[in-house]
Design a protein around this motif. Sequence first.
Motif, mmCIF file in Angstrom:
data_model
loop_
_atom_site.group_PDB
_atom_site.id
_atom_site.type_symbol
_atom_site.label_atom_id
_atom_site.label_comp_id
_atom_site.label_asym_id
_atom_site.label_seq_id
_atom_site.Cartn_x
_atom_site.Cartn_y
_atom_site.Cartn_z
ATOM 1 N N GLN A 1 0.852 -1.185 0.000
ATOM 2 C CA GLN A 1 0.000 0.000 0.000
ATOM 3 C C GLN A 1 0.889 1.236 0.000
ATOM 4 O O GLN A 1 1.837 1.334 0.790
ATOM 5 N N LEU A 2 0.549 2.159 -0.870
ATOM 6 C CA LEU A 2 1.333 3.380 -1.009
ATOM 7 C C LEU A 2 0.440 4.573 -0.716
ATOM 8 O O LEU A 2 -0.604 4.743 -1.353
ATOM 9 N N GLY A 3 0.827 5.379 0.271
ATOM 10 C CA GLY A 3 0.049 6.553 0.641
ATOM 11 C C GLY A 3 0.791 7.838 0.310
ATOM 12 O O GLY A 3 2.023 7.881 0.358
ATOM 13 N N HIS A 4 0.036 8.867 -0.025
ATOM 14 C CA HIS A 4 0.618 10.187 -0.290
ATOM 15 C C HIS A 4 0.531 10.990 0.994
ATOM 16 O O HIS A 4 -0.557 11.291 1.482
ATOM 17 N N GLN A 5 1.666 11.340 1.566
ATOM 18 C CA GLN A 5 1.683 12.041 2.836
ATOM 19 C C GLN A 5 1.205 13.476 2.685
ATOM 20 O O GLN A 5 1.233 14.048 1.592
ATOM 21 N N SER A 6 0.778 14.041 3.810
ATOM 22 C CA SER A 6 0.350 15.438 3.805
ATOM 23 C C SER A 6 1.519 16.365 3.504
ATOM 24 O O SER A 6 1.344 17.452 2.968
ATOM 25 N N GLU A 7 2.730 15.907 3.853
ATOM 26 C CA GLU A 7 3.920 16.665 3.462
ATOM 27 C C GLU A 7 4.036 16.620 1.944
ATOM 28 O O GLU A 7 3.886 15.559 1.339
ATOM 29 N N PRO A 8 4.292 17.728 1.273
ATOM 30 C CA PRO A 8 4.317 17.737 -0.197
ATOM 31 C C PRO A 8 5.311 16.727 -0.776
ATOM 32 O O PRO A 8 6.438 16.603 -0.291
ATOM 33 N N ASN A 9 4.844 16.011 -1.780
ATOM 34 C CA ASN A 9 5.697 15.074 -2.517
ATOM 35 C C ASN A 9 6.409 14.077 -1.607
ATOM 36 O O ASN A 9 7.613 13.829 -1.730
ATOM 37 N N SER A 10 5.654 13.489 -0.688
ATOM 38 C CA SER A 10 6.224 12.508 0.217
ATOM 39 C C SER A 10 5.300 11.291 0.255
ATOM 40 O O SER A 10 4.075 11.442 0.304
ATOM 41 N N TYR A 11 5.874 10.105 0.248
ATOM 42 C CA TYR A 11 5.087 8.889 0.121
ATOM 43 C C TYR A 11 5.451 7.883 1.208
ATOM 44 O O TYR A 11 6.626 7.732 1.574
ATOM 45 N N THR A 12 4.422 7.186 1.691
ATOM 46 C CA THR A 12 4.585 6.152 2.702
ATOM 47 C C THR A 12 4.268 4.790 2.100
ATOM 48 O O THR A 12 3.266 4.634 1.397
ATOM 49 N N LEU A 13 5.104 3.810 2.418
ATOM 50 C CA LEU A 13 4.873 2.444 1.951
ATOM 51 C C LEU A 13 4.652 1.531 3.142
ATOM 52 O O LEU A 13 5.390 1.580 4.123
ATOM 53 N N LYS A 14 3.642 0.688 3.039
ATOM 54 C CA LYS A 14 3.385 -0.345 4.044
ATOM 55 C C LYS A 14 3.289 -1.685 3.333
ATOM 56 O O LYS A 14 2.609 -1.809 2.319
ATOM 57 N N ARG A 15 4.024 -2.666 3.852
ATOM 58 C CA ARG A 15 3.928 -4.025 3.305
ATOM 59 C C ARG A 15 3.410 -4.944 4.387
ATOM 60 O O ARG A 15 3.833 -4.859 5.545
ATOM 61 N N SER A 16 2.533 -5.854 4.013
ATOM 62 C CA SER A 16 1.748 -6.611 4.989
ATOM 63 C C SER A 16 2.580 -7.514 5.894
ATOM 64 O O SER A 16 2.144 -7.837 6.999
ATOM 65 N N ASP A 17 3.761 -7.920 5.477
ATOM 66 C CA ASP A 17 4.546 -8.845 6.296
ATOM 67 C C ASP A 17 5.458 -8.123 7.284
ATOM 68 O O ASP A 17 6.164 -8.773 8.057
ATOM 69 N N ARG A 18 5.492 -6.804 7.273
ATOM 70 C CA ARG A 18 6.376 -6.035 8.138
ATOM 71 C C ARG A 18 5.558 -5.076 9.014
ATOM 72 O O ARG A 18 4.545 -4.540 8.564
ATOM 73 N N PRO A 19 5.995 -4.855 10.262
ATOM 74 C CA PRO A 19 5.262 -3.915 11.129
ATOM 75 C C PRO A 19 5.589 -2.457 10.845
ATOM 76 O O PRO A 19 4.863 -1.573 11.282
ATOM 77 N N GLU A 20 6.648 -2.206 10.089
ATOM 78 C CA GLU A 20 7.123 -0.841 9.912
ATOM 79 C C GLU A 20 6.374 -0.099 8.799
ATOM 80 O O GLU A 20 5.788 -0.705 7.902
ATOM 81 N N TYR A 21 6.464 1.226 8.907
ATOM 82 C CA TYR A 21 6.013 2.140 7.851
ATOM 83 C C TYR A 21 7.262 2.828 7.300
ATOM 84 O O TYR A 21 8.107 3.288 8.066
ATOM 85 N N PHE A 22 7.357 2.867 5.973
ATOM 86 C CA PHE A 22 8.576 3.357 5.333
ATOM 87 C C PHE A 22 8.294 4.588 4.483
ATOM 88 O O PHE A 22 7.236 4.687 3.852
#
Length: 316
Positions: A271-292
């Motif tokens: 899952q890829l999210g667009h952060q509220s910070e301009p031009n910044s993206y968050t990635l979440k993968r189901s097998d890991r607890p972290e947000y990148f």
Amino acid sequence: MARNIRILALLLAAQMGLALVLLGSGPSLQAVNPNTPLLNLGEGELDELLIEGDDHSQLLLKKQDGLWRLPDHHNYPAEQGDVTALLSQLKSLSHGTPMATSDAALERFKVADTHFNRRITLKRQQQVVAVLYLGSGQGARNSAAHVEGQPGIFNVAIALHQVPQTAKAWQDKTLLQIPAGEIMQIATHGLTLQRQPVDKEDKAAKPSWQATGLQAGETVNSTAVESLSTKLATLRIEELLGVTDQPAYGLDKPVWQATLTRQGQPPLIYQLGHQSEPNSYTLKRSDRPEYFKLPTYLAESLIEAGKRDSLLNKAP
């Protein structure tokens, strides 16, 4: 004339005597062989590094079950090669060119216990093996160095930028990478893309993909799907954000998501999210607890490559 000569002789004798007293009262740098190791690290593997910066920041690296980790940052894995390279460089440091010995010089070269650019504490089984101070050196690739408990300041071949004190600099950026050949299926935008077996004897054979969920006139662009597969297999993160979801991450409404299936492995949901910070993206993968955090160029490239229109050919 004779009287002046006697006075000059007395002054010279006094100066020589003072020089001898000074030489005898302080440690001798000339007695140190410049080729001898700067650090005496003893036998056995080191298992803990504490790096402190001039801004009072602290970074702890600790070896657990054979892997270097960042205990203060969710125990996230460090880049193993970077830690190994630093340890190897520290072990190879020699005394090099002597610079000074006085307490005032420790402050001047920024290698004092209260005033330093870097302080590196090396441990083995919770025991301090050595404490190294790095400060202002001579040259872009060198630093002034002082070992706690030993006299002298030496110009050694290590630069401050090679000993970063931020967690981001040490995080394993390749943690999410997987062997590209293991990817058997990618599901996104209502499509299920399936890798087809390739004739291993045909060296000119190119990867081929088929899909379900096609509409009239649509066909699979195997080259584009293979490109998406490669991007997913070789992902490099920019930074670990944490292990708790935040509204700012934008994952309540992902800008792109896909399910990847590997041979003999549970599916991985991206899952890829667009952060509220301009031009910044968050990635979440189901097998890991972290947000990148992903580099912007990489996230946008992934979004473009993962579009339905990018993955398909349409009949004219």
